[in-house]
Design a protein around this motif. Sequence first.
Motif, PDB file in Angstrom:
ATOM      1  N   LYS A  83     -22.473  23.225  68.702  1.00 46.48           N
ATOM      2  CA  LYS A  83     -21.545  22.531  67.803  1.00 46.48           C
ATOM      3  C   LYS A  83     -22.263  21.366  67.120  1.00 46.48           C
ATOM      4  CE  LYS A  83     -16.740  21.043  68.173  1.00 46.48           C
ATOM      5  NZ  LYS A  83     -15.713  20.635  69.130  1.00 46.48           N
ATOM      6  N   ASN A  84     -23.048  20.626  67.898  1.00 40.02           N
ATOM      7  CA  ASN A  84     -23.809  19.497  67.371  1.00 40.02           C
ATOM      8  C   ASN A  84     -24.764  19.983  66.271  1.00 40.02           C
ATOM      9  OD1 ASN A  84     -26.183  17.641  67.207  1.00 40.02           O
ATOM     10  ND2 ASN A  84     -25.013  16.461  68.684  1.00 40.02           N
ATOM     11  N   TYR A 133     -24.238  17.950  57.699  1.00 38.57           N
ATOM     12  CA  TYR A 133     -24.596  16.608  57.214  1.00 38.57           C
ATOM     13  C   TYR A 133     -25.955  16.610  56.508  1.00 38.57           C
ATOM     14  CZ  TYR A 133     -20.717  14.012  59.268  1.00 38.57           C
ATOM     15  OH  TYR A 133     -19.472  13.511  59.560  1.00 38.57           O
ATOM     16  N   THR A 134     -26.883  17.407  56.992  1.00 35.66           N
ATOM     17  CA  THR A 134     -28.205  17.473  56.361  1.00 35.66           C
ATOM     18  C   THR A 134     -28.085  18.027  54.948  1.00 35.66           C
ATOM     19  OG1 THR A 134     -29.217  17.810  58.536  1.00 35.66           O
ATOM     20  CG2 THR A 134     -30.552  18.377  56.624  1.00 35.66           C
ATOM     21  N   ILE A 135     -27.242  19.049  54.783  1.00 37.61           N
ATOM     22  CA  ILE A 135     -27.012  19.621  53.452  1.00 37.61           C
ATOM     23  C   ILE A 135     -26.373  18.581  52.540  1.00 37.61           C
ATOM     24  CG2 ILE A 135     -25.634  21.335  52.187  1.00 37.61           C
ATOM     25  CD1 ILE A 135     -26.087  23.226  54.623  1.00 37.61           C
ATOM     26  N   GLN A 136     -25.358  17.870  53.060  1.00 33.15           N
ATOM     27  CA  GLN A 136     -24.693  16.835  52.265  1.00 33.15           C
ATOM     28  C   GLN A 136     -25.656  15.718  51.868  1.00 33.15           C
ATOM     29  OE1 GLN A 136     -21.271  15.404  54.406  1.00 33.15           O
ATOM     30  NE2 GLN A 136     -20.058  17.228  53.959  1.00 33.15           N
ATOM     31  N   LEU A 137     -26.548  15.368  52.792  1.00 35.13           N
ATOM     32  CA  LEU A 137     -27.530  14.320  52.499  1.00 35.13           C
ATOM     33  C   LEU A 137     -28.435  14.763  51.349  1.00 35.13           C
ATOM     34  CD1 LEU A 137     -28.717  11.559  53.319  1.00 35.13           C
ATOM     35  CD2 LEU A 137     -30.240  12.784  54.863  1.00 35.13           C
ATOM     36  N   GLY A 138     -28.902  15.992  51.413  1.00 38.38           N
ATOM     37  CA  GLY A 138     -29.747  16.527  50.339  1.00 38.38           C
ATOM     38  C   GLY A 138     -29.039  16.526  48.996  1.00 38.38           C
ATOM     39  N   GLU A 139     -27.777  16.944  48.997  1.00 38.22           N
ATOM     40  CA  GLU A 139     -26.992  16.971  47.760  1.00 38.22           C
ATOM     41  C   GLU A 139     -26.824  15.563  47.193  1.00 38.22           C
ATOM     42  OE1 GLU A 139     -23.378  18.844  49.024  1.00 38.22           O
ATOM     43  OE2 GLU A 139     -24.196  20.865  48.835  1.00 38.22           O
ATOM     44  N   LEU A 193     -27.296  15.430  75.359  1.00 40.69           N
ATOM     45  CA  LEU A 193     -26.818  16.760  75.759  1.00 40.69           C
ATOM     46  C   LEU A 193     -27.962  17.625  76.286  1.00 40.69           C
ATOM     47  CD1 LEU A 193     -24.300  17.585  72.871  1.00 40.69           C
ATOM     48  CD2 LEU A 193     -23.745  17.243  75.287  1.00 40.69           C
ATOM     49  N   GLU A 194     -29.111  17.547  75.619  1.00 40.06           N
ATOM     50  CA  GLU A 194     -30.252  18.352  76.062  1.00 40.06           C
ATOM     51  C   GLU A 194     -30.778  17.884  77.415  1.00 40.06           C
ATOM     52  OE1 GLU A 194     -32.823  18.234  72.617  1.00 40.06           O
ATOM     53  OE2 GLU A 194     -31.966  20.107  71.851  1.00 40.06           O
ATOM     54  N   LEU A 239     -26.164  11.221  61.081  1.00 37.86           N
ATOM     55  CA  LEU A 239     -27.276  12.067  61.553  1.00 37.86           C
ATOM     56  C   LEU A 239     -27.992  11.403  62.725  1.00 37.86           C
ATOM     57  CD1 LEU A 239     -28.730  13.499  58.222  1.00 37.86           C
ATOM     58  CD2 LEU A 239     -27.719  14.800  60.091  1.00 37.86           C
ATOM     59  N   LYS A 240     -28.190  10.095  62.658  1.00 37.65           N
ATOM     60  CA  LYS A 240     -28.829   9.373  63.769  1.00 37.65           C
ATOM     61  C   LYS A 240     -27.971   9.459  65.023  1.00 37.65           C
ATOM     62  CE  LYS A 240     -31.554   6.059  61.150  1.00 37.65           C
ATOM     63  NZ  LYS A 240     -31.659   4.693  60.665  1.00 37.65           N
ATOM     64  N   ARG A 241     -26.651   9.294  64.835  1.00 35.71           N
ATOM     65  CA  ARG A 241     -25.724   9.378  65.969  1.00 35.71           C
ATOM     66  C   ARG A 241     -25.763  10.779  66.582  1.00 35.71           C
ATOM     67  NH1 ARG A 241     -21.009  11.315  67.120  1.00 35.71           N
ATOM     68  NH2 ARG A 241     -20.604  12.091  65.035  1.00 35.71           N
ATOM     69  N   LEU A 242     -25.783  11.793  65.723  1.00 31.14           N
ATOM     70  CA  LEU A 242     -25.836  13.173  66.209  1.00 31.14           C
ATOM     71  C   LEU A 242     -27.150  13.450  66.943  1.00 31.14           C
ATOM     72  CD1 LEU A 242     -24.247  15.079  63.204  1.00 31.14           C
ATOM     73  CD2 LEU A 242     -23.334  14.946  65.527  1.00 31.14           C
TER      74      LEU A 242
END
Length: 131
Positions: free
Chosen positions: A31-32, A39-45, A103-104, A93-96
């Motif tokens: 899920k993460n 978010y990475t896609i949104q950042l690029g856009e 989690l890992e 993104l930093k929080r994720l």
Amino acid sequence: MSSSSTALRDLQSDLENKANDLSKLQKDIAKNHQVRKKYTIQLGENELVLKELDLLKEDANVYKLIGPVLVKQDLAEANANVRKRIEYISAELKRLDSSLQVLEEKQHSKREAILKVQQRSQSLQAGKAKA
């Protein structure tokens, strides 16, 4: 002899619980990754929009889509909005990333715990087979 089969049943139950916990952790990690990808896609856009805005002259018309309507917006305001959005997405993104790391680490420790329970179970079964 019954005490060893009780111990074996307890180990099996413990193993199932740990396996379920591991499964939940793996779902959380997946899920993460999904949210992180979004978010990475949104950042690029947004970075692309910012580059486009930087190419414009100060007197250029900028429009923002609000629902079905294009509304005229000040270039400086549009620039500030996009920069704020980039800032917010970067923070998310930093929080994720930190959440994923936690989690890992939990996943790694669960795997080790499962391995130990499996080893105990195998040694009990080996002892039972000799008896």
